[in-house]
Design a protein around this motif. Structure first.
Motif, short mmCIF file in Angstrom:
data_model
loop_
_atom_site.label_atom_id
_atom_site.label_comp_id
_atom_site.label_asym_id
_atom_site.label_seq_id
_atom_site.Cartn_x
_atom_site.Cartn_y
_atom_site.Cartn_z
N TYR A 166 0.84 -1.19 0.00
CA TYR A 166 0.00 0.00 0.00
C TYR A 166 0.88 1.25 0.00
CZ TYR A 166 -4.07 -2.91 1.03
OH TYR A 166 -5.07 -3.86 0.98
N GLU A 167 0.44 2.26 -0.76
CA GLU A 167 1.17 3.52 -0.85
C GLU A 167 0.21 4.67 -0.58
OE1 GLU A 167 2.61 3.18 -4.83
OE2 GLU A 167 0.69 3.77 -5.75
N PRO A 168 0.72 5.81 -0.11
CA PRO A 168 -0.18 6.94 0.15
C PRO A 168 -0.94 7.36 -1.10
CG PRO A 168 1.99 7.33 1.12
CD PRO A 168 2.11 6.10 0.25
N ALA A 169 -2.23 7.62 -0.95
CA ALA A 169 -3.05 8.06 -2.08
C ALA A 169 -2.67 9.50 -2.44
CB ALA A 169 -4.53 7.97 -1.74
N PRO A 170 -2.44 9.78 -3.72
CA PRO A 170 -2.05 11.15 -4.11
C PRO A 170 -3.22 12.12 -4.06
CG PRO A 170 -2.24 9.75 -6.04
CD PRO A 170 -2.42 8.85 -4.85
N GLY A 171 -2.87 13.40 -4.01
CA GLY A 171 -3.90 14.43 -3.94
C GLY A 171 -4.75 14.54 -5.18
N SER A 172 -4.31 13.94 -6.30
CA SER A 172 -5.09 14.03 -7.54
C SER A 172 -6.42 13.29 -7.44
CB SER A 172 -4.28 13.48 -8.71
OG SER A 172 -3.89 12.14 -8.47
N TYR A 173 -6.58 12.42 -6.42
CA TYR A 173 -7.84 11.71 -6.23
C TYR A 173 -8.81 12.47 -5.34
CZ TYR A 173 -5.61 7.51 -8.19
OH TYR A 173 -4.98 6.61 -9.02
N LEU A 174 -8.38 13.58 -4.80
CA LEU A 174 -9.21 14.34 -3.87
C LEU A 174 -10.19 15.27 -4.59
CD1 LEU A 174 -6.64 15.42 -1.14
CD2 LEU A 174 -8.68 14.01 -0.76
N GLU A 176 -12.78 18.32 -2.97
CA GLU A 176 -13.31 19.01 -1.79
C GLU A 176 -12.86 18.32 -0.50
OE1 GLU A 176 -17.51 19.30 -2.29
OE2 GLU A 176 -17.37 20.70 -3.98
N GLY A 177 -11.59 17.91 -0.48
CA GLY A 177 -11.00 17.37 0.72
C GLY A 177 -11.37 15.94 1.06
N ALA A 178 -12.00 15.21 0.10
CA ALA A 178 -12.42 13.84 0.39
C ALA A 178 -12.11 12.93 -0.80
CB ALA A 178 -13.90 13.78 0.72
N TYR A 179 -11.90 11.65 -0.47
CA TYR A 179 -11.71 10.61 -1.48
C TYR A 179 -13.04 9.90 -1.72
CZ TYR A 179 -6.67 11.09 -0.62
OH TYR A 179 -5.40 11.57 -0.49
N ALA A 180 -13.31 9.52 -2.95
CA ALA A 180 -14.50 8.73 -3.29
C ALA A 180 -14.06 7.32 -3.65
CB ALA A 180 -15.26 9.37 -4.45
N VAL A 181 -14.76 6.32 -3.12
CA VAL A 181 -14.42 4.92 -3.33
C VAL A 181 -15.46 4.29 -4.24
CG1 VAL A 181 -14.05 2.70 -2.19
CG2 VAL A 181 -13.32 4.81 -1.07
N CYS A 182 -14.99 3.54 -5.25
CA CYS A 182 -15.88 2.89 -6.21
C CYS A 182 -16.75 1.84 -5.52
CB CYS A 182 -15.06 2.25 -7.32
SG CYS A 182 -16.04 1.38 -8.58
N ALA A 183 -18.05 1.87 -5.79
CA ALA A 183 -18.97 0.93 -5.16
C ALA A 183 -18.78 -0.49 -5.69
CB ALA A 183 -20.41 1.38 -5.40
N ARG A 184 -18.23 -0.63 -6.90
CA ARG A 184 -18.11 -1.96 -7.50
C ARG A 184 -16.82 -2.66 -7.11
NH1 ARG A 184 -19.24 -2.27 -13.71
NH2 ARG A 184 -19.19 -4.46 -13.11
#
Length: 375
Positions: A166-174, A176-184
């Protein structure tokens, strides 16, 4: 070389001090230099810079590049960089994984090999199975969730290795200050524009609108971690197809063994009439590369029939998927390693289960025709 360079470039977080003041990794710079020389030799205008080379990879299918196409190229439009996420496509990763070049270091294979070696030495197949399920079911973890894995007895043996996966998630996935996770699939979604998300996995990209399973504020749980891209693509993606098959077989009353003998193959299915089937699942975008890389399934634990299985959506997206695979598979593997879809495999299981059911005797016709019997 270009695929390897693009993958290497995607890992670079910023300019670096390389040989002769180069800001790029030596593999990236050397690939760009080779591409420029190739263009000049063939009378084409070369890309003006490494960023321009990346733009080519995003806008030009590889059939339009000034090179001689390899034998396993089947003519389909292949882009090496995704135009939406600006990251290497799965096709690019597959070229990189099979490239005969020192730059094509297969990190995911090294990590999985380390896991197998540690679990085999400790005689702990249950630890390897738990490790595989973790990579499939939880490709995203907060730091608190990652730390809590230390309390899982099955994973205790591999705790240090898990940290490497596991590696730190980059800021490009943010957004409004939150990460969204795929439901599938459970991977992080990539924000596009103001209100759109896309998933990086091919199995989810068919949906025009990604479904958000949950959002996680960046600071909750000590920060967000995700599996490295190679493991998300080559372990999580196919693993979801493997566990989907496991669920479907369990619903049919079977108890498939997952990743037997430290991943000899993916599923071992014991059928009612004593037949044992071995299944290896591959979720590859390029059927030519899949055919070229295919080898016989490992014989231990033993089985009566072996199947190479790809998700049905690969056949739906490419009508010639199976034919291209056969064209590039070694001739001596015909009848030894045949490719079918997961839907076809379940249909074959259903037919086998139907054969194992006892035949019900047909009712004898009444000898008293025309006589009505009151209930």
């Amino acid at each position: 070389m270009v695929a390897s360079a693009l993958v290497r470039l995607s890992h670079q977080s910023g300019p670096q001090s390389g040989p002769q003041g180069s800001v790029y990794d030596a593999t990236v710079q050397n690939t760009y230099n080779q591409l420029v020389l190739l263009c000049l030799r063939k009378g084409h205008t070369p890309p003006a810079s490494v960023p321009e080379m990346v733009r080519w990879a995003m806008e030009r299918p590889i059939g339009e590049w000034p090179w001689t196409l390899p034998d396993d190229f089947d003519g389909s439009p292949v882009f090496l960089v995704d135009a939406l996420t600006r990251t290497p496509t799965q096709q690019c990763w597959e070229w990189r994984v099979t490239a005969r070049d020192v730059a094509a270091e297969q990190v995911e294979n090294q990590l999985m090999g380390d896991a197998i070696a540690q679990c085999r030495a400790a005689h702990a197949p249950e630890s390897y199975t738990a490790f595989r399920r973790l990579l499939i079911r939880q490709p995203v973890l907060t730091d608190a969730e990652r730390a809590a894995l230390a309390d899982d007895l099955d994973l205790e043996l591999l705790h240090d290795l898990i940290k490497r996966c596991y590696e730190p998630a980059p800021g490009s996935y943010l957004r409004e200050g939150a990460y969204a996770v795929c439901a599938r699939c459970g991977c992080l979604l990539v924000p596009i524009g103001r209100d759109r998300y896309v998933c990086e996995l091919d199995r989810c990209r068919r949906d025009q609108h990604a479904k958000i399973g949950r959002t996680v504020p960046a600071r909750r749980g000590g920060g967000m971690y995700q599996l490295n891209r190679a493991m998300r693509m080559f372990i999580t993606g196919p693993g979801l197809a493997e566990t989907d098959l496991e669920t479907a077989l369990t619903e049919r009353g079977l108890r498939p063994e997952m990743w037997p003998n430290f991943d000899a193959y993916d599923l071992r299915i014991m059928l009612p009439r004593g037949q044992v089937w071995a299944v290896d699942v591959k979720d590859r975008a390029n059927p030519a590369l899949l055919g070229r890389d295919t080898a016989p399934l490992r014989p231990d634990p033993p089985y009566d029939k072996g199947f190479l299985v790809a998700p049905q959506y690969r056949f739906d997206e490419r009508e010639d998927y199976g034919r291209v695979f056969i064209h590039h598979r070694r001739d001596d593997l015909a009848g030894v390693v045949d490719l079918i879809s997961d839907v076809d495999l379940l249909a074959r299981v259903d037919r086998e289960l139907a054969r194992s059911q006892p035949t019900k005797p047909k009712p004898k016709p009444s000898s008293a025709a025309g006589v009505t019997v009151d209930a």
